[in-house]
Design a protein around this motif. Structure first.
Motif, PDB file in Angstrom:
ATOM      1  N   GLU A   5     102.510 -70.492  19.624  1.00 49.86           N
ATOM      2  CA  GLU A   5     101.571 -69.663  18.847  1.00 49.86           C
ATOM      3  C   GLU A   5     102.155 -69.306  17.481  1.00 49.86           C
ATOM      4  O   GLU A   5     101.430 -69.043  16.536  1.00 49.86           O
ATOM      5  N   LYS A   6     103.478 -69.265  17.421  1.00 53.18           N
ATOM      6  CA  LYS A   6     104.158 -68.911  16.161  1.00 53.18           C
ATOM      7  C   LYS A   6     104.458 -70.143  15.313  1.00 53.18           C
ATOM      8  O   LYS A   6     105.117 -70.033  14.275  1.00 53.18           O
ATOM      9  N   ASN A   7     104.074 -71.321  15.807  1.00 54.25           N
ATOM     10  CA  ASN A   7     104.365 -72.583  15.116  1.00 54.25           C
ATOM     11  C   ASN A   7     105.864 -72.785  14.902  1.00 54.25           C
ATOM     12  O   ASN A   7     106.300 -73.267  13.860  1.00 54.25           O
ATOM     13  N   VAL A   8     106.641 -72.374  15.866  1.00 57.84           N
ATOM     14  CA  VAL A   8     108.098 -72.539  15.789  1.00 57.84           C
ATOM     15  C   VAL A   8     108.510 -73.419  16.971  1.00 57.84           C
ATOM     16  O   VAL A   8     108.047 -73.207  18.098  1.00 57.84           O
ATOM     17  N   THR A   9     109.332 -74.413  16.699  1.00 56.65           N
ATOM     18  CA  THR A   9     109.815 -75.269  17.793  1.00 56.65           C
ATOM     19  C   THR A   9     111.249 -74.869  18.116  1.00 56.65           C
ATOM     20  O   THR A   9     112.151 -75.100  17.312  1.00 56.65           O
ATOM     21  N   GLN A  40     118.662 -67.383  23.064  1.00 58.47           N
ATOM     22  CA  GLN A  40     119.794 -67.215  22.151  1.00 58.47           C
ATOM     23  C   GLN A  40     119.261 -67.318  20.736  1.00 58.47           C
ATOM     24  O   GLN A  40     118.595 -68.295  20.388  1.00 58.47           O
ATOM     25  N   ASP A  41     119.514 -66.301  19.941  1.00 58.41           N
ATOM     26  CA  ASP A  41     119.067 -66.261  18.542  1.00 58.41           C
ATOM     27  C   ASP A  41     120.302 -65.934  17.711  1.00 58.41           C
ATOM     28  O   ASP A  41     120.691 -64.768  17.580  1.00 58.41           O
ATOM     29  N   GLY A  42     120.947 -66.989  17.198  1.00 56.15           N
ATOM     30  CA  GLY A  42     122.242 -66.781  16.539  1.00 56.15           C
ATOM     31  C   GLY A  42     123.220 -66.240  17.570  1.00 56.15           C
ATOM     32  O   GLY A  42     123.326 -66.782  18.669  1.00 56.15           O
ATOM     33  N   ASP A  43     123.865 -65.119  17.234  1.00 56.43           N
ATOM     34  CA  ASP A  43     124.803 -64.567  18.223  1.00 56.43           C
ATOM     35  C   ASP A  43     124.149 -63.499  19.094  1.00 56.43           C
ATOM     36  O   ASP A  43     124.808 -62.821  19.882  1.00 56.43           O
ATOM     37  N   PHE A  44     122.826 -63.349  18.963  1.00 57.37           N
ATOM     38  CA  PHE A  44     122.088 -62.411  19.814  1.00 57.37           C
ATOM     39  C   PHE A  44     121.565 -63.157  21.035  1.00 57.37           C
ATOM     40  O   PHE A  44     121.021 -64.257  20.927  1.00 57.37           O
ATOM     41  N   ARG A  54     108.240 -60.264  23.664  1.00 56.02           N
ATOM     42  CA  ARG A  54     108.039 -59.116  22.751  1.00 56.02           C
ATOM     43  C   ARG A  54     108.983 -59.247  21.541  1.00 56.02           C
ATOM     44  O   ARG A  54     108.597 -59.001  20.409  1.00 56.02           O
ATOM     45  N   TYR A  55     110.236 -59.641  21.822  1.00 54.24           N
ATOM     46  CA  TYR A  55     111.210 -59.828  20.739  1.00 54.24           C
ATOM     47  C   TYR A  55     110.729 -60.928  19.784  1.00 54.24           C
ATOM     48  O   TYR A  55     110.753 -60.749  18.560  1.00 54.24           O
ATOM     49  N   LEU A  56     110.283 -62.046  20.328  1.00 53.83           N
ATOM     50  CA  LEU A  56     109.839 -63.160  19.470  1.00 53.83           C
ATOM     51  C   LEU A  56     108.679 -62.729  18.590  1.00 53.83           C
ATOM     52  O   LEU A  56     108.643 -63.025  17.393  1.00 53.83           O
ATOM     53  N   ASP A  57     107.716 -62.005  19.175  1.00 50.97           N
ATOM     54  CA  ASP A  57     106.560 -61.600  18.373  1.00 50.97           C
ATOM     55  C   ASP A  57     106.970 -60.628  17.271  1.00 50.97           C
ATOM     56  O   ASP A  57     106.405 -60.648  16.181  1.00 50.97           O
ATOM     57  N   LEU A  60     109.296 -63.116  14.620  1.00 55.85           N
ATOM     58  CA  LEU A  60     108.766 -64.319  13.959  1.00 55.85           C
ATOM     59  C   LEU A  60     107.477 -63.950  13.223  1.00 55.85           C
ATOM     60  O   LEU A  60     106.493 -63.551  13.845  1.00 55.85           O
ATOM     61  N   SER A  61     107.516 -64.089  11.913  1.00 54.45           N
ATOM     62  CA  SER A  61     106.350 -63.653  11.132  1.00 54.45           C
ATOM     63  C   SER A  61     105.305 -64.762  10.993  1.00 54.45           C
ATOM     64  O   SER A  61     104.177 -64.516  10.580  1.00 54.45           O
TER      65      SER A  61
END
Ligand SMILES: N[C@@H](CCC(=O)N[C@@H](CS)C(=O)NCC(=O)O)C(=O)O
Length: 192
Positions: A5-9, A40-44, A54-57, A60-61
């Motif tokens: 939905e965020k157009n992110v792969t 995993q998002d970088g070192d998070f 919830r975090y992704l929404d 991700l803008s």
């Protein structure tokens, strides 16, 4: 689905749950309950799928916004996310395990488990069907994280005899057809 939905792969790493890889000491450093998924998002790093979406929404803008800004609609979204995890998914998973995962591993369906889950699943689907009588999505006109939360379980449930429970509830069935025909879902399940 949230990424789509965020157009992110995202970069995906497969954890072979049928081989028990989710219980390996290496994986359990990332998910201490020995389950999937992990983000995993970088070192998070975090686990728990509903917390992850919830975090992704929030981060991700791009693409669709999946959380209502109105406080009351947001509260309703949280309500349906809780219904999914507390009421719907345990009984849907009884069908999914008994008709899909257990036979896939060579086991036999335990009809008593299905019989115990059936009235709970029916009661939950009655409630969803009633809510969806005058709405396109669980919270109204906006497709939200609450709709997404149900999707993986419905995708599998519709491949079991539990499909009849959904098909007998026209508002719920139309909602499932509406959300599962989104191009993002086709992408999420690898059919696009
Ligand atoms: N509450 C967790 C549940 C995770 C969960 O049940 N994962 C399943 C796959 S969908 C799993 O890892 N099953 C294998 C196992 O429990 O050993 C979440 O939503 O992230």
């Amino acid at each position: 689905m949230t990424f789509a939905e965020k157009n992110v792969t995202p970069e995906m790493t497969t954890v072979d749950v049928f081989a028990g890889a989710q219980k390996s000491p290496e994986h359990m450093k990332h998910q201490p309950f020995g389950q999937i998924p992990v983000l995993q998002d970088g070192d998070f790093e975090m686990f728990e799928s509903r917390a992850i979406i919830r975090y992704l929404d929030s981060q991700l803008s791009s693409g669709a916004k999946l959380t209502p800004s109105d406080a009351k609609l947001h509260a309703k979204m949280e309500q349906w996310i809780s219904v999914e995890s507390a009421n719907f998914t345990p009984s849907a998973m009884a069908y999914i395990y008994q008709y899909m995962f257990i036979p896939m591993r060579g086991g036999k369906t335990d009809e008593s488990v299905v019989a115990a889950a059936k009235p709970k699943l029916e009661a939950c689907c009655d409630i969803l069907d009633k809510n969806l009588a005058d709405k396109q999505f669980l919270c109204g006109d906006m497709f939200t994280l609450a709709d997404i939360g149900f999707m993986p379980y419905l995708e599998y449930l519709m491949q079991t005899p539990g499909k009849e429970i959904v098909a007998a509830r026209p508002n719920m069935m139309k909602w499932w057809e509406r959300i599962s025909s989104r191009p993002s879902w086709k992408k999420a399940i690898g059919q696009a």
